[in-house]
Design a protein around this motif. Structure first.
Motif, PDB file in Angstrom:
ATOM      1  N   ALA A 261       3.789  34.524  39.356  1.00 44.96           N
ATOM      2  CA  ALA A 261       3.914  35.932  39.713  1.00 44.96           C
ATOM      3  C   ALA A 261       5.125  36.139  40.615  1.00 44.96           C
ATOM      4  O   ALA A 261       5.640  35.193  41.212  1.00 44.96           O
ATOM      5  CB  ALA A 261       2.646  36.407  40.409  1.00 44.96           C
ATOM      6  N   PRO A 262       5.604  37.386  40.732  1.00 41.68           N
ATOM      7  CA  PRO A 262       6.749  37.655  41.604  1.00 41.68           C
ATOM      8  C   PRO A 262       6.533  37.207  43.045  1.00 41.68           C
ATOM      9  O   PRO A 262       7.494  36.886  43.739  1.00 41.68           O
ATOM     10  CB  PRO A 262       6.900  39.181  41.505  1.00 41.68           C
ATOM     11  CG  PRO A 262       6.368  39.521  40.150  1.00 41.68           C
ATOM     12  CD  PRO A 262       5.229  38.575  39.940  1.00 41.68           C
ATOM     13  N   ASP A 263       5.269  37.149  43.508  1.00 37.70           N
ATOM     14  CA  ASP A 263       5.008  36.697  44.877  1.00 37.70           C
ATOM     15  C   ASP A 263       4.874  35.184  44.980  1.00 37.70           C
ATOM     16  O   ASP A 263       4.570  34.651  46.059  1.00 37.70           O
ATOM     17  CB  ASP A 263       3.754  37.368  45.441  1.00 37.70           C
ATOM     18  CG  ASP A 263       2.481  36.974  44.678  1.00 37.70           C
ATOM     19  OD1 ASP A 263       2.566  36.166  43.735  1.00 37.70           O
ATOM     20  OD2 ASP A 263       1.406  37.485  45.040  1.00 37.70           O
ATOM     21  N   GLY A 264       5.078  34.479  43.844  1.00 35.86           N
ATOM     22  CA  GLY A 264       5.023  33.029  43.841  1.00 35.86           C
ATOM     23  C   GLY A 264       3.685  32.430  43.456  1.00 35.86           C
ATOM     24  O   GLY A 264       3.572  31.207  43.283  1.00 35.86           O
ATOM     25  N   THR A 265       2.653  33.250  43.294  1.00 32.53           N
ATOM     26  CA  THR A 265       1.336  32.752  42.904  1.00 32.53           C
ATOM     27  C   THR A 265       1.396  32.145  41.506  1.00 32.53           C
ATOM     28  O   THR A 265       1.918  32.765  40.567  1.00 32.53           O
ATOM     29  CB  THR A 265       0.295  33.879  42.929  1.00 32.53           C
ATOM     30  OG1 THR A 265       0.259  34.447  44.242  1.00 32.53           O
ATOM     31  CG2 THR A 265      -1.082  33.354  42.561  1.00 32.53           C
ATOM     32  N   LYS A 266       0.849  30.936  41.352  1.00 37.24           N
ATOM     33  CA  LYS A 266       0.896  30.239  40.068  1.00 37.24           C
ATOM     34  C   LYS A 266      -0.501  30.111  39.477  1.00 37.24           C
ATOM     35  O   LYS A 266      -1.431  29.691  40.157  1.00 37.24           O
ATOM     36  CB  LYS A 266       1.499  28.844  40.227  1.00 37.24           C
ATOM     37  CG  LYS A 266       1.698  28.101  38.903  1.00 37.24           C
ATOM     38  CD  LYS A 266       2.182  26.679  39.121  1.00 37.24           C
ATOM     39  CE  LYS A 266       1.072  25.761  39.579  1.00 37.24           C
ATOM     40  NZ  LYS A 266       1.477  24.341  39.632  1.00 37.24           N
ATOM     41  N   THR A 267      -0.637  30.475  38.214  1.00 39.74           N
ATOM     42  CA  THR A 267      -1.886  30.287  37.484  1.00 39.74           C
ATOM     43  C   THR A 267      -1.573  29.650  36.133  1.00 39.74           C
ATOM     44  O   THR A 267      -0.439  29.708  35.652  1.00 39.74           O
ATOM     45  CB  THR A 267      -2.618  31.625  37.259  1.00 39.74           C
ATOM     46  OG1 THR A 267      -1.727  32.545  36.598  1.00 39.74           O
ATOM     47  CG2 THR A 267      -3.077  32.223  38.570  1.00 39.74           C
TER      48      THR A 267
END
Length: 423
Positions: free
Chosen positions: A308-314
């Motif tokens: 995600a743009p905030d760096g969250t990885k899934t």
């Protein structure tokens, strides 16, 4: 003579603990009436709660398994208290407020049916919604005959110009890299640039610039499409396979064997930072793209990651470290999280949000989002009209000037370009 007691829906009925001698009507934690149990022959209930209303449904045409939003009044905030049916089939209520219900359309025969909502035993029939059983995927073959481009070898990358002209990139171990411009009217491919051992595996156009990863030379390069000249932006990027940019114009480079994605400040080749390091869990990375929401989708050996743009990885498809022994599941269709993959080859997100991907099984699949996003999305197989595969795909791209087809994909072993649409 029978005596009747009317109990409002907002009230509670209680009996005394001692031999059930008394019956109480309780409202707002206060006893408002008391009755001798011996004198009560029958208890009647009156439902005076408001009837729900439906003002609209969105969308009016919806696919099975997709979200339908019902707007109205007097719904319950308790999801379980809202009964929603379409064609007498119960829908799963995903979320509920007093004015909006989000439901998942269940499996049923295609057709047009009214939406029915029941709350507190009161039912309202709403507008008609058209239910479709799923997307129809169409594949057109022979859009371009690769054998007529140069010597017909190694065309594995395609990218569209702003005016709809198609760029074809050809290279292999024994021939120089050539970038062609293909004219649809004349079906003539004109060389724009010829290099030596550059091996541009993928290409990404950004305005009048073409971002190019030079895999054997470990370079991130850019081609000016107005002058057809190439400039090196960064070096020492071993096994670089893909370069793309985010909405702010920052360049990202995918390094295959290092299993990393690195980010640069703008298209300058400066300020390199790590965005993803999957070496410990996945070993290699193969391709990446941005979706319309700014998420970076990265294709590894056994998983597709969403950053995600905030760096969250899934992980949205497959699973890290799942191995590659489940050959019987290589063509799995269904929930994205259960789809097994082995060695990603190409991934592309089009302007309508469909995610196209192919691993080494040479099976092209398309991922569509579910009610809550990628995690509950559905995966479908894309095949030719006779059910056969599309071969080993090099790159998938979308024409910015037309909506006639969803995407085009080049198959470098079958030596043709396919056009694919979803209806």
């Amino acid at each position: 003579m029978k005596k009747y007691i009317l109990i409002l829906a907002a009230g509670l009925l209680a009996t005394s603990a001692v031999a059930q001698e008394k019956v109480y009507l309780i409202k707002n934690n206060t006893i408002v009436a008391t009755y001798d149990r011996a004198n009560v022959d029958e208890i009647m209930f009156e439902n005076n709660l408001p009837t729900p209303t439906i003002t609209s449904v969105n969308p009016t045409t919806v696919l099975v398994g997709k979200k339908l939003t019902i707007t109205g009044t007097n719904f319950s905030t308790d999801r379980a208290a809202n009964k929603v049916t379409i064609n007498d089939v119960a829908c799963n209520v995903a979320s509920a407020t007093t004015t909006q219900l989000d439901v998942i359309v269940p499996t049923m025969e295609p057709g047009s049916y009214p939406v029915v909502v029941t709350v507190n035993e009161k039912t309202v029939t709403g507008p008609v919604v058209e239910v479709k059983n799923g997307e129809t995927i169409n594949v057109w073959e022979g859009i371009i005959d690769i054998t007529k481009i140069g010597d017909g070898t190694g065309v594995h990358a395609i990218e569209f110009m702003a005016d709809g002209k198609l760029l074809l990139l050809s290279s292999d171990d024994n021939n120089p890299n050539v970038i062609y411009s293909f004219d649809w009217d004349s079906e003539v491919a004109t060389p724009l640039y010829t290099g030596t051992k550059t091996w541009y595996w993928f290409a990404n156009r950004v305005g009048n610039k073409l971002l190019l990863p030079s895999k054997p030379q470990g370079k991130m390069e850019v081609m000016d499409l107005t002058t057809n000249t190439i400039t090196t932006l960064a070096t020492d990027l071993p096994q670089i396979l893909r370069v793309c940019t985010d909405a702010n114009g920052n360049a990202y480079a995918l390094l295959r064997d290092a299993a990393k994605v690195v980010k640069f400040n703008g298209m300058t080749g400066e300020g390199m930072t790590d965005v993803l390091d999957a070496k410990a869990t996945d070993g290699q990375l193969w391709d990446m793209c941005f979706d319309g929401d700014g998420n970076l989708l990265v294709f590894g050996n056994c998983a597709i990651y969403c950053i995600a743009p905030d760096g969250t990885k899934t992980t949205i498809v497959g699973a890290t470290g799942q191995g590659s022994t489940d050959a019987d599941l290589h063509d799995y269709m269904g929930n994205a999280g259960e789809c097994k993959i082995q060695k990603g080859r190409v991934i592309f997100c089009d302007s309508k949000g469909y995610v196209w991907f192919q691993d080494q099984w040479n099976i092209l699949r398309v991922l569509t989002k579910g009610a809550t996003g990628y995690q509950d999305g559905n995966v479908k197989i894309v095949s030719r009209q006779d059910g056969s595969k599309l071969g080993e795909l090099g790159q998938i791209a979308e024409d910015p000037t037309t909506s006639a087809h969803e995407v085009m994909a080049v198959s470098w072993n079958l030596k043709q370009v396919f056009a694919i649409s979803i209806e």
